[in-house]
Scaffold this active site. Structure first.
Site, mmCIF file in Angstrom:
data_model
loop_
_atom_site.group_PDB
_atom_site.id
_atom_site.type_symbol
_atom_site.label_atom_id
_atom_site.label_comp_id
_atom_site.label_asym_id
_atom_site.label_seq_id
_atom_site.Cartn_x
_atom_site.Cartn_y
_atom_site.Cartn_z
ATOM 1 C CD GLU A 273 30.364 61.898 -4.395
ATOM 2 O OE1 GLU A 273 30.200 60.874 -3.692
ATOM 3 O OE2 GLU A 273 29.421 62.638 -4.718
ATOM 4 C CD1 TRP A 276 29.111 59.641 0.807
ATOM 5 C CD2 TRP A 276 27.713 61.295 1.316
ATOM 6 N NE1 TRP A 276 27.878 59.080 1.048
ATOM 7 C CE2 TRP A 276 26.996 60.077 1.361
ATOM 8 C CE3 TRP A 276 27.036 62.479 1.591
ATOM 9 C CZ2 TRP A 276 25.640 60.005 1.692
ATOM 10 C CZ3 TRP A 276 25.679 62.405 1.923
ATOM 11 C CH2 TRP A 276 25.008 61.187 1.965
ATOM 12 C CD1 TRP A 304 13.168 46.499 4.845
ATOM 13 C CD2 TRP A 304 13.747 47.549 6.732
ATOM 14 N NE1 TRP A 304 13.463 47.806 4.532
ATOM 15 C CE2 TRP A 304 13.820 48.470 5.672
ATOM 16 C CE3 TRP A 304 14.067 47.980 8.021
ATOM 17 C CZ2 TRP A 304 14.203 49.790 5.842
ATOM 18 C CZ3 TRP A 304 14.449 49.288 8.213
ATOM 19 C CH2 TRP A 304 14.506 50.184 7.125
ATOM 20 C CD1 TRP A 357 18.191 49.100 7.567
ATOM 21 C CD2 TRP A 357 20.410 48.949 7.822
ATOM 22 N NE1 TRP A 357 18.484 49.476 8.864
ATOM 23 C CE2 TRP A 357 19.843 49.398 9.039
ATOM 24 C CE3 TRP A 357 21.787 48.793 7.752
ATOM 25 C CZ2 TRP A 357 20.609 49.685 10.172
ATOM 26 C CZ3 TRP A 357 22.559 49.067 8.873
ATOM 27 C CH2 TRP A 357 21.969 49.516 10.070
ATOM 28 C CD1 TRP A 380 25.086 48.813 2.946
ATOM 29 C CD2 TRP A 380 23.035 48.219 2.263
ATOM 30 N NE1 TRP A 380 25.234 47.871 1.970
ATOM 31 C CE2 TRP A 380 23.991 47.476 1.539
ATOM 32 C CE3 TRP A 380 21.693 48.015 2.005
ATOM 33 C CZ2 TRP A 380 23.634 46.544 0.564
ATOM 34 C CZ3 TRP A 380 21.318 47.085 1.048
ATOM 35 C CH2 TRP A 380 22.281 46.372 0.332
#
Length: 479
Positions: A273, A276, A304, A357, A380
């Protein structure tokens, strides 16, 4: 030259340990003048980020005082402020830790060029990341676009051990004038929510190190198994401190690696993580457009919606989907949101509500005290399906299914949603103390009906995706 002070330009690096810039400055033997500059880029941050920055600056100022120094505060554009301080102090130059978002890189490059043109020292240092973005590359010499090989490349490197804390900073003979932190009003836009959110912040380097120690001692073993259960205190909580540089990533990595060596079951996932986050910065450095546009060019024209009334209900935690609303209210009370919940609310906005987004990205930037520009953009885009190594668009998180899987006993939802409970807890009630009065929300009101039927919302999203793909294929055929 040894008597000429050095100016230390602090930004999102409010710590004394594992700080290469600070170590290098102390090694010169010169007087050191720490400064934080409230410039346009800083003032453009969201309300919660500026509020949390103010807390961090106050704490860091105290840490510097304990080390025999001070934190000088100045307002204005960075180059002009630094040039003014150089003239005022007769300083030899300026040191700082690097930042990687495009606006910061442009600002810092201009500062470095201008100072060096005047014959001054202007040096930038690593410290925000485990590995500088240009230090890790694919076999073909390019940037990584997929996380797993990036993880393998970073974890195979020898990450340097964290540097010891600086205990004392040599001071100048005379300190320049400083602004008063309270005059900056960094928390003003939080309004009545400031006092509520402040209760959940653990500010400063000492708090961050204590947080890491407790996590490694008590929770890292169960991290892999429980990290997706939002009602469990199974995560480190360090995103807040890492975002403001109150702890260095090498310090966290070293602790995770020690736990892995000692056999802690969740330690490798914890380290993954952390990497990441590195991946997000790697992507942003090599492709800065990830902050403002869909990373995959084929998604640029997807249909969108822009901001809309449904998105406003999402922002207010009033969608009628309890797992979504619980997460959106959590951020109003704490300034943070559990990572599993972030994925669910992002999927709901971009897919069930068919909203861009960037609407969600902007809201997170406004309300998160652990806001991080690279991680926010990548997260996102990953959920929306348009980013690098993204979840496919047809993967639609079902909030009810996610709640059944990760909040089976309903503790998370009850913790944050007051409506319908005879005796709601203090955290559920705190949402109504923190949210804007203009919303007119009260704990005793009825819980709202759903904005959209989940099955219908999913079907609408998938139909839009299929139509877009068909159009895209048709357009390609016309070439």
């Amino acid at each position: 030259m040894s008597n000429k002070p050095l100016i230390l330009w602090f930004r999102r690096d409010l710590r004394l340990s594992d700080h290469p810039m600070l170590q290098a400055a102390v090694a010169t033997g010169r007087p050191l003048v720490p400064v934080f500059v409230l410039d346009g880029q800083t003032q453009a941050m969201g309300a919660a980020a500026r509020f949390r920055l103010g807390l961090g600056l106050a704490q860091f100022g105290g840490a510097l005082a304990a080390a025999g120094s001070r934190l000088l505060l100045r307002r204005g554009e960075a180059l002009q402020v630094l040039q003014g301080l150089v003239a005022e102090l007769g300083a030899a130059g300026v040191y700082w830790q690097r930042m990687y978002e495009p606006e910061a890189r442009a600002r810092d490059a201009a500062v470095k060029a201008a100072l060096r043109a005047e014959g001054l020292e202007a040096e930038s240092f690593a410290g925000a990341l485990l590995v500088e973005p240009w230090q890790v590359a694919t076999g073909q010499g390019g940037a990584y676009k997929v996380y797993t090989p990036f993880w393998r490349a970073v974890s195979a490197r020898g990450i340097e051990a964290p540097l010891a804390a600086v205990r004392a900073l040599p001071a100048p003979a005379v300190w320049p004038e400083s602004d008063r932190l309270e005059d900056w009003g960094l928390g003003a836009d939080m309004r009545r929510g400031a006092g509520v959110v402040a209760r959940s912040q653990r500010v400063g380097e000492a708090a961050a190190l204590a947080r890491l120690e407790a996590f490694i001692a008590q929770d890292v073993g169960d991290y892999r198994a429980l990290r997706d259960v939002p009602a469990e205190p199974a995560t480190s909580g360090l995103s807040e401190n890492l975002a403001w540089g109150e702890i260095g990533p090498r310090t966290i990595w070293a602790a995770g690696q020690r736990a892995l060596f000692e056999g802690a079951a969740g330690a490798e996932q914890f380290c993954k993580e952390l990497v990441w986050r590195e991946f997000a910065y790697h992507l942003m450095y090599h492709n800065p457009e990830i902050l403002t546009q869909s990373w995959r060019p084929e998604w640029q024209d997807f249909g969108w919606r822009g901001d809309n009334g449904d998105a406003e209900r999402w922002r207010r935690g009033m969608t009628g989907e309890p797992f979504v609303d619980a997460a959106m209210r959590e951020v109003y009370v704490t300034g943070r949101m559990h990572n599993r919940a972030r994925m669910v609310v992002a999927s709901y906005l971009t897919k069930h509500l068919m909203t861009h987004w960037r609407v969600g990205q902007a809201w997170f930037a406004e309300v998160l005290t652990d806001w991080d520009p690279a991680a926010n953009a990548m997260g996102w885009q990953w959920v929306a399906g348009c980013g690098p190594d993204a979840a496919p668009y047809f993967r639609v998180f079902n909030p009810a299914g996610q709640a059944e899987k990760f909040d089976a006993d309903g503790r998370y939802r009850r913790r944050w949603i007051a409506e319908g409970q005879a005796r709601p807890g203090p955290e559920a009630l705190a949402f109504f103390q923190a949210c804007p009065r203009a919303w007119g929300l009260e704990a005793g009101q009825d819980y709202p009906a759903p904005v959209v039927n989940l099955a219908e919302g999913r079907a609408r999203a998938l139909a839009a995706y299929a139509a877009y793909k068909e159009k895209d294929a048709s357009d390609d055929g016309d070439l």
